[in-house]
Design an enzyme around this catalytic site. Structure first.
Site, PDB file in Angstrom:
ATOM      1  N   ASP A  20     -68.436 -68.825   4.558  1.00 61.13           N
ATOM      2  CA  ASP A  20     -68.021 -68.221   3.282  1.00 61.13           C
ATOM      3  C   ASP A  20     -69.156 -67.349   2.769  1.00 61.13           C
ATOM      4  OD1 ASP A  20     -66.427 -67.796   0.879  1.00 61.13           O
ATOM      5  OD2 ASP A  20     -67.831 -69.107  -0.138  1.00 61.13           O
ATOM      6  N   SER A  21     -68.818 -66.496   1.816  1.00 64.87           N
ATOM      7  CA  SER A  21     -69.845 -65.659   1.187  1.00 64.87           C
ATOM      8  C   SER A  21     -70.829 -66.515   0.381  1.00 64.87           C
ATOM      9  CB  SER A  21     -69.180 -64.641   0.258  1.00 64.87           C
ATOM     10  OG  SER A  21     -68.445 -65.318  -0.739  1.00 64.87           O
ATOM     11  N   CYS A  83     -63.101 -67.685   3.525  1.00 66.18           N
ATOM     12  CA  CYS A  83     -63.297 -66.701   2.453  1.00 66.18           C
ATOM     13  C   CYS A  83     -62.196 -65.675   2.622  1.00 66.18           C
ATOM     14  CB  CYS A  83     -64.673 -66.043   2.608  1.00 66.18           C
ATOM     15  SG  CYS A  83     -64.980 -64.687   1.471  1.00 66.18           S
ATOM     16  N   GLU A 162     -69.672 -69.092 -10.343  1.00 63.09           N
ATOM     17  CA  GLU A 162     -71.094 -69.054  -9.957  1.00 63.09           C
ATOM     18  C   GLU A 162     -71.976 -69.371 -11.172  1.00 63.09           C
ATOM     19  OE1 GLU A 162     -72.526 -68.355  -6.851  1.00 63.09           O
ATOM     20  OE2 GLU A 162     -70.509 -68.446  -5.993  1.00 63.09           O
ATOM     21  N   CYS A 210     -58.679 -66.824  -3.318  1.00 60.60           N
ATOM     22  CA  CYS A 210     -60.142 -66.793  -3.271  1.00 60.60           C
ATOM     23  C   CYS A 210     -60.592 -68.246  -3.270  1.00 60.60           C
ATOM     24  CB  CYS A 210     -60.701 -66.062  -4.489  1.00 60.60           C
ATOM     25  SG  CYS A 210     -62.499 -66.151  -4.599  1.00 60.60           S
ATOM     26  N   HIS A 212     -63.125 -69.657  -4.260  1.00 65.16           N
ATOM     27  CA  HIS A 212     -63.770 -70.135  -5.492  1.00 65.16           C
ATOM     28  C   HIS A 212     -62.744 -70.649  -6.510  1.00 65.16           C
ATOM     29  CE1 HIS A 212     -67.402 -68.033  -4.207  1.00 65.16           C
ATOM     30  NE2 HIS A 212     -68.041 -68.395  -5.307  1.00 65.16           N
TER      31      HIS A 212
HETATM   32  N1  DGL Z   1     -64.952 -66.936  -1.735  1.00 67.92           N
HETATM   33  C1  DGL Z   1     -64.582 -65.550  -1.626  1.00 67.92           C
HETATM   34  C2  DGL Z   1     -63.098 -65.411  -1.322  1.00 67.92           C
HETATM   35  O1  DGL Z   1     -62.436 -66.362  -0.936  1.00 67.92           O
HETATM   36  C3  DGL Z   1     -64.892 -64.705  -2.815  1.00 67.92           C
HETATM   37  C4  DGL Z   1     -66.266 -64.756  -3.354  1.00 67.92           C
HETATM   38  C5  DGL Z   1     -66.956 -63.443  -3.259  1.00 67.92           C
HETATM   39  O2  DGL Z   1     -66.551 -62.468  -3.909  1.00 67.92           O
HETATM   40  O3  DGL Z   1     -67.906 -63.405  -2.476  1.00 67.92           O
HETATM   41  O4  DGL Z   1     -62.560 -64.333  -1.443  1.00 67.92           O
END
Ligand code: DGL
Length: 303
Positions: A20-21, A83, A162, A210, A212
């Site tokens: 993931d990012s 992600c 975050e 997403c 998150h």
């Molecule tokens: N976790 C990322 C996703 O599922 C988004 C977070 C980011 O923008 O890096 O898209």
């Protein structure tokens, strides 16, 4: 296992790579760890370069390819791009590059939405890049061309998550369900403002596009009301992962002792550990740092 498959003990013990990012993919890693308790996991979070959702597709493709190379060099048996933004930008690139199978979270998220909707009007909450890519609409329409899809860019939700994680206020809540934690009047107001266009579309299902966003499920439910079902890709991705490993005869053996390892580009391992343990639902015991130089040395070498 299918009758012809002979298990390869070495391969079966190899970890599942999860990328993931940053921290959001731990919502998927958590679902994997719960469903597949014998499996080892090697998680990479590119926290230093997060967020991806406001970057260009080329950048995200390059970063995701680097992570794929890194995981392959660390002997994973499969890679899960946990992600949506990276899946939308780079899934096919990384699938072409690696020898191991690579799955993303968008097809499973689309499937979860299709299984849930009755009105066939589905909302997609995701980063700007994911919504702009049209990847969800494409994945949903590949399953049911008659479903109407309403994308709603919500990159600010990544910032909220975050920011809240960085305060550390949640860490004593490790064992609670996430939806209860990031649910303050301020967050509800911001979430309601962003999802307002969806409220007018008479959707009955919203997919959290997403990784998150499951952390904001409470405020999202509050804003959209009881008639809208909130689905995410974590469980559906885990089902797909399980099926691939099962059919390939690559599931870990019963009784195998799993090892969960975490690698991050963050310079602050203590912060990653605290926030990560909360999202993963158990302490992150083994965390290492990856330098951006190391990742940059693994730039795409297309076949
Ligand atoms: N976790 C990322 C996703 O599922 C988004 C977070 C980011 O923008 O890096 O898209």
């Amino acid at each position: 296992m299918d009758s012809m498959e002979v298990p390869d003990i070495t391969l079966n013990a190899m970890p599942i790579g999860v990328f993931d990012s940053g921290l959001g993919g731990l919502t998927v890693a958590r679902a994997i760890a719960r469903a597949l308790p014998n499996e080892s996991i090697y998680y990479v979070g590119d926290t230093k370069r997060c967020p991806y959702g406001i970057r260009t597709m080329d950048e995200v493709r390059s970063f995701t390819a680097q992570a794929g190379r890194w995981l392959e060099a660390h002997a994973v048996k499969i890679m899960v791009i946990a992600c949506n933004t990276a899946t939308a930008s780079a899934l096919s690139t990384v699938q072409t590059m690696l020898d191991v199978p690579v799955i993303g979270v968008i097809a499973p998220g689309a499937r979860a939405a299709i299984h849930s909707t009755r009105s066939r009007r589905v909302g997609v909450l995701a980063t700007e890049l994911t919504v702009g890519s049209g990847a969800y609409a494409k994945a949903i329409h590949a399953l049911d061309a008659g479903v109407q899809v309403f994308g709603c860019p919500a990159s600010s939700f990544v910032e909220i998550v975050e920011r809240e994680l960085a305060t550390g206020a949640h860490v004593h809540e490790t064992w609670l369900e996430h939806a209860d934690v990031f649910d303050t009047p301020e967050i509800r107001a911001e979430v309601a403002r962003v999802v307002e266009p969806l409220s007018r579309e008479e959707i009955d299902t919203v997919v959290l596009g997403c990784t998150h966003f499951p952390l904001l499920a409470g405020p999202i439910r509050a804003a959209l009301g009881d008639r809208v079902r909130v689905v995410s890709s974590a469980e559906e991705t885990t089902l797909e992962l399980t099926e691939i490993l099962r059919r390939r005869g690559q599931l870990a053996m019963d009784g195998a002792v799993p090892e969960h390892r975490f690698a991050t580009t963050s310079d602050n391992l203590a912060e990653f550990a605290a926030a990560g343990s909360f999202i993963f639902g158990q302490p992150l015991k083994s965390i290492e740092h990856i330098s951006l130089d190391e990742l940059d040395s693994l730039t795409i070498r297309a076949r």
